[in-house]
Design an enzyme around this catalytic site. Structure first.
Site, PDB file in Angstrom:
ATOM      1  CB  CYS A  85      -1.112  -7.764   4.574  1.00  0.00           C
ATOM      2  SG  CYS A  85      -1.604  -7.547   3.645  1.00  0.00           S
ATOM      3  CG  HIS A 176      -4.040  -5.226   6.949  1.00  0.00           C
ATOM      4  ND1 HIS A 176      -3.062  -4.282   6.807  1.00  0.00           N
ATOM      5  CD2 HIS A 176      -4.147  -5.879   5.277  1.00  0.00           C
ATOM      6  CE1 HIS A 176      -3.070  -4.291   5.945  1.00  0.00           C
ATOM      7  NE2 HIS A 176      -3.277  -4.936   5.115  1.00  0.00           N
ATOM      8  CD  GLU A 178      -2.765  -3.687  10.908  1.00  0.00           C
ATOM      9  OE1 GLU A 178      -2.819  -4.779  10.545  1.00  0.00           O
ATOM     10  OE2 GLU A 178      -2.816  -2.991   9.997  1.00  0.00           O
TER      11      GLU A 178
HETATM   12  N1  GLN Z   1      -1.092  -6.365  -2.481  1.00  0.00           N
HETATM   13  C1  GLN Z   1      -0.029  -6.427  -1.529  1.00  0.00           C
HETATM   14  C2  GLN Z   1       1.561  -6.289  -2.034  1.00  0.00           C
HETATM   15  O1  GLN Z   1       1.610  -6.681  -2.588  1.00  0.00           O
HETATM   16  C3  GLN Z   1      -0.212  -5.838  -0.147  1.00  0.00           C
HETATM   17  C4  GLN Z   1      -1.381  -5.524   0.820  1.00  0.00           C
HETATM   18  C5  GLN Z   1      -1.263  -5.373   1.858  1.00  0.00           C
HETATM   19  O2  GLN Z   1      -0.182  -5.553   2.352  1.00  0.00           O
HETATM   20  N2  GLN Z   1      -2.617  -4.870   2.445  1.00  0.00           N
HETATM   21  O3  GLN Z   1       2.719  -5.306  -1.388  1.00  0.00           O
END
Ligand code: GLN
Length: 192
Positions: A85, A176, A178
């Site tokens: 992410c 994610h 995890e």
């Molecule tokens: N949208 C977030 C960002 O730009 C990332 C979101 C996340 O890690 N769940 O950092």
């Protein structure tokens, strides 16, 4: 015994540590998980996890602590890293956002929050190259991958857009892994 480092400036550190331990178990490996908040730890790690959170904040904390250069050197050394992410955003070549200092260790460009606010969280059973059954993927304000470089393999897509990629020793996911009990994605990145 191998040392697994979880970058712990932000994000689901305990969940990733648990997933790494479960994945190691399934592959008959023993790992010691260490949390990384300062410079000097990454060089001693055998595998590395860069969790989600907020990419602007993470990238600045990494640079401030001098961990950014250590992660680049780690990836160059060929050891495995999983970036999830916001971690993927930070690891990318370009996040098309000046507030994110990207590490440029995966040759992709990403769109932050590309799924928009309506669909900002969802789950999908993803077909992932290298896994025999669909993976329950949790997306939270997830980035989407736009351009994928020649050395990058797409492992999974949503609506024909890449959401999991591998470039050599580095795996990146916009979801994610995890957040469910399924540690196969950590296994794929670290213990295959
Ligand atoms: N949208 C977030 C960002 O730009 C990332 C979101 C996340 O890690 N769940 O950092």
């Amino acid at each position: 015994m191998r040392t697994a480092g979880v970058v712990a400036v932000q994000g689901d550190v305990a969940e990733h540590a648990a997933a790494i331990s479960r994945a190691a178990d399934r592959h008959d490996e023993v790992v010691e998980v260490t949390e990384i908040r300062t410079a000097g730890v990454v060089p001693d790690c055998d595998l590395l996890l860069l969790p989600g959170g907020e990419s602007t904040t993470i990238s600045h904390l990494l640079a401030e602590a001098g961990i950014d250069e250590e992660i680049r050197a780690f990836v160059r050394s060929g050891k495995p890293m999983l970036a999830t992410c916001a971690g993927l955003i930070v690891a990318s070549r370009d996040a098309k956002d000046d507030r994110v200092a990207t590490l440029d260790v995966i040759d992709v460009t990403v769109d932050r929050n590309a799924f928009g606010r309506q669909a900002d969280s969802f789950e999908a059973d993803l077909t992932v190259t290298g896994l025999d059954r669909p993976f329950p993927a949790v997306f939270i304000r997830a980035p989407l991958i736009d351009e994928v470089g020649d050395r990058v393999e797409t492992l999974a897509t949503v609506d024909d857009r890449p959401v999991a990629v591998r470039q050599g020793n580095v795996v990146g996911t916009s979801f994610h892994p995890e957040l469910t009990d399924d540690s196969r994605l950590h296994g794929l990145a670290f213990f295959r």
